[in-house]
Write a protein that holds these residues in place. Structure first.
Motif, PDB file in Angstrom:
ATOM      1  N   SER A 171       0.837  -1.206   0.000  1.00  0.00           N
ATOM      2  CA  SER A 171       0.000   0.000   0.000  1.00  0.00           C
ATOM      3  C   SER A 171       0.871   1.255   0.000  1.00  0.00           C
ATOM      4  O   SER A 171       0.504   2.263  -0.611  1.00  0.00           O
ATOM      5  CB  SER A 171      -0.969   0.005   1.183  1.00  0.00           C
ATOM      6  OG  SER A 171      -0.278   0.026   2.403  1.00  0.00           O
TER       7      SER A 171
ATOM      8  N   ALA B  91       1.980   1.659  -3.583  1.00  0.00           N
ATOM      9  CA  ALA B  91       0.867   2.189  -4.390  1.00  0.00           C
ATOM     10  C   ALA B  91       0.749   3.698  -4.197  1.00  0.00           C
ATOM     11  O   ALA B  91       0.548   4.441  -5.168  1.00  0.00           O
ATOM     12  CB  ALA B  91      -0.434   1.490  -4.011  1.00  0.00           C
ATOM     13  N   SER B  92       0.896   4.165  -2.972  1.00  0.00           N
ATOM     14  CA  SER B  92       0.839   5.610  -2.704  1.00  0.00           C
ATOM     15  C   SER B  92       2.011   6.345  -3.346  1.00  0.00           C
ATOM     16  O   SER B  92       1.852   7.443  -3.878  1.00  0.00           O
ATOM     17  CB  SER B  92       0.848   5.876  -1.195  1.00  0.00           C
ATOM     18  OG  SER B  92      -0.319   5.404  -0.604  1.00  0.00           O
TER      19      SER B  92
ATOM     20  N   ILE C 174       3.679   5.398  -6.045  1.00  0.00           N
ATOM     21  CA  ILE C 174       3.429   5.420  -7.489  1.00  0.00           C
ATOM     22  C   ILE C 174       2.400   6.496  -7.827  1.00  0.00           C
ATOM     23  O   ILE C 174       2.604   7.286  -8.759  1.00  0.00           O
ATOM     24  CB  ILE C 174       2.961   4.034  -7.992  1.00  0.00           C
ATOM     25  CG1 ILE C 174       4.097   3.023  -7.883  1.00  0.00           C
ATOM     26  CG2 ILE C 174       2.441   4.116  -9.429  1.00  0.00           C
ATOM     27  CD1 ILE C 174       3.662   1.577  -8.108  1.00  0.00           C
ATOM     28  N   ASP C 175       1.313   6.544  -7.085  1.00  0.00           N
ATOM     29  CA  ASP C 175       0.271   7.548  -7.337  1.00  0.00           C
ATOM     30  C   ASP C 175       0.801   8.967  -7.185  1.00  0.00           C
ATOM     31  O   ASP C 175       0.552   9.825  -8.027  1.00  0.00           O
ATOM     32  CB  ASP C 175      -0.922   7.344  -6.401  1.00  0.00           C
ATOM     33  CG  ASP C 175      -1.719   6.088  -6.705  1.00  0.00           C
ATOM     34  OD1 ASP C 175      -1.526   5.497  -7.797  1.00  0.00           O
ATOM     35  OD2 ASP C 175      -2.520   5.686  -5.844  1.00  0.00           O
ATOM     36  N   SER C 176       1.535   9.208  -6.107  1.00  0.00           N
ATOM     37  CA  SER C 176       2.043  10.562  -5.834  1.00  0.00           C
ATOM     38  C   SER C 176       3.033  11.022  -6.893  1.00  0.00           C
ATOM     39  O   SER C 176       2.923  12.137  -7.419  1.00  0.00           O
ATOM     40  CB  SER C 176       2.724  10.609  -4.462  1.00  0.00           C
ATOM     41  OG  SER C 176       1.809  10.367  -3.442  1.00  0.00           O
TER      42      SER C 176
ATOM     43  N   SER D 273       3.519   9.748  -9.939  1.00  0.00           N
ATOM     44  CA  SER D 273       2.878   9.797 -11.260  1.00  0.00           C
ATOM     45  C   SER D 273       2.065  11.074 -11.436  1.00  0.00           C
ATOM     46  O   SER D 273       2.141  11.724 -12.487  1.00  0.00           O
ATOM     47  CB  SER D 273       1.979   8.580 -11.473  1.00  0.00           C
ATOM     48  OG  SER D 273       2.738   7.400 -11.473  1.00  0.00           O
ATOM     49  N   ALA D 274       1.293  11.444 -10.425  1.00  0.00           N
ATOM     50  CA  ALA D 274       0.472  12.660 -10.509  1.00  0.00           C
ATOM     51  C   ALA D 274       1.350  13.903 -10.623  1.00  0.00           C
ATOM     52  O   ALA D 274       1.095  14.779 -11.450  1.00  0.00           O
ATOM     53  CB  ALA D 274      -0.443  12.762  -9.285  1.00  0.00           C
TER      54      ALA D 274
ATOM     55  N   ARG E  94       3.066  13.985 -14.075  1.00  0.00           N
ATOM     56  CA  ARG E  94       2.117  14.385 -15.117  1.00  0.00           C
ATOM     57  C   ARG E  94       1.971  15.906 -15.160  1.00  0.00           C
ATOM     58  O   ARG E  94       1.981  16.505 -16.230  1.00  0.00           O
ATOM     59  CB  ARG E  94       0.752  13.739 -14.858  1.00  0.00           C
ATOM     60  CG  ARG E  94       0.314  12.752 -15.883  1.00  0.00           C
ATOM     61  CD  ARG E  94      -1.112  12.257 -15.738  1.00  0.00           C
ATOM     62  NE  ARG E  94      -1.621  12.119 -14.378  1.00  0.00           N
ATOM     63  CZ  ARG E  94      -1.461  11.049 -13.606  1.00  0.00           C
ATOM     64  NH1 ARG E  94      -0.776  10.016 -14.048  1.00  0.00           N
ATOM     65  NH2 ARG E  94      -1.976  11.001 -12.393  1.00  0.00           N
TER      66      ARG E  94
ATOM     67  N   THR F 282       6.012  -1.452 -10.034  1.00  0.00           N
ATOM     68  CA  THR F 282       6.137  -0.309 -10.936  1.00  0.00           C
ATOM     69  C   THR F 282       6.168  -0.704 -12.410  1.00  0.00           C
ATOM     70  O   THR F 282       6.117   0.164 -13.279  1.00  0.00           O
ATOM     71  CB  THR F 282       7.411   0.507 -10.615  1.00  0.00           C
ATOM     72  OG1 THR F 282       8.546  -0.362 -10.684  1.00  0.00           O
ATOM     73  CG2 THR F 282       7.313   1.152  -9.256  1.00  0.00           C
TER      74      THR F 282
ATOM     75  N   THR G 213       4.431   1.217 -15.428  1.00  0.00           N
ATOM     76  CA  THR G 213       4.167   2.605 -15.028  1.00  0.00           C
ATOM     77  C   THR G 213       5.344   3.473 -15.475  1.00  0.00           C
ATOM     78  O   THR G 213       6.356   2.952 -15.956  1.00  0.00           O
ATOM     79  CB  THR G 213       4.017   2.736 -13.489  1.00  0.00           C
ATOM     80  OG1 THR G 213       5.298   2.548 -12.868  1.00  0.00           O
ATOM     81  CG2 THR G 213       3.028   1.718 -12.945  1.00  0.00           C
TER      82      THR G 213
END
Length: 113
Positions: A5, A8-9, A11-13, A15-16, A19, A52, A55
Motif C-alpha cells: 500500500s 501504491a501511494s 506510485i500515485d504521488s 505519477s500525478a 504528469r 512499478t 508505469t
C-alpha cells in the motif's frame, strides 16, 4: 505486507506530480524511511521493483535511505538515540516523544525526463 500500500501511494504521488510537470519517464527515486516506521526496507524495495512495471516508474533506480531515530527531550532538551521499547531520556529519565521523523516515510526526490 503494508509495504504494497505504501508503494501504491508512492506510485500515485510521483505519477500525478510528474504528469503535472510533463515528465514521461522516471529515472531515479529516493525514499526515506524512519528507523521506527515499521517498514521493511527489503520488502519496500522488492515491491517497488515489481509493482512499478508498466508505469512511468518502471526501471527507475530506487534508493531507500533509513533515517536514524533521534529524539529531543521536552524536559531537559537533550538530543539522544531512543532505545525501544521506551523513549526515555538518558539524562533526566523522562519519556520523550518530541520527534516523529523516526516514524515517517517519504519521497525525498525523484528525477525524470
Amino acid at each position: 505486507m503494508h509495504e504494497l500500500s505504501i508503494v501504491a501511494s508512492i506510485i500515485d504521488s510521483i505519477s500525478a506530480d510528474a504528469r503535472e510537470r510533463g515528465i514521461k519517464k522516471i529515472s531515479h527515486i529516493r525514499i526515506v524511511v524512519g528507523e521506527f516506521s515499521s517498514v521493511n526496507t527489503g520488502a519496500l524495495t522488492f515491491a517497488l521493483s515489481h509493482v512499478t512495471r508498466g508505469t512511468i516508474l518502471a526501471d527507475a533506480a530506487v534508493e531507500v535511505t533509513v533515517r536514524e531515530a533521534r529524539e529531543k527531550c521536552e524536559h531537559c532538551n537533550r538530543e539522544f538515540k531512543p532505545q525501544l521499547p521506551f523513549f526515555q531520556c538518558p539524562t533526566c529519565g523522562k519519556t520523550a516523544f518530541s520527534s516523529s521523523e523516526s516514524r515517517q516515510i517519504y519521497i525525498d526526490f525523484y528525477e525524470g525526463e
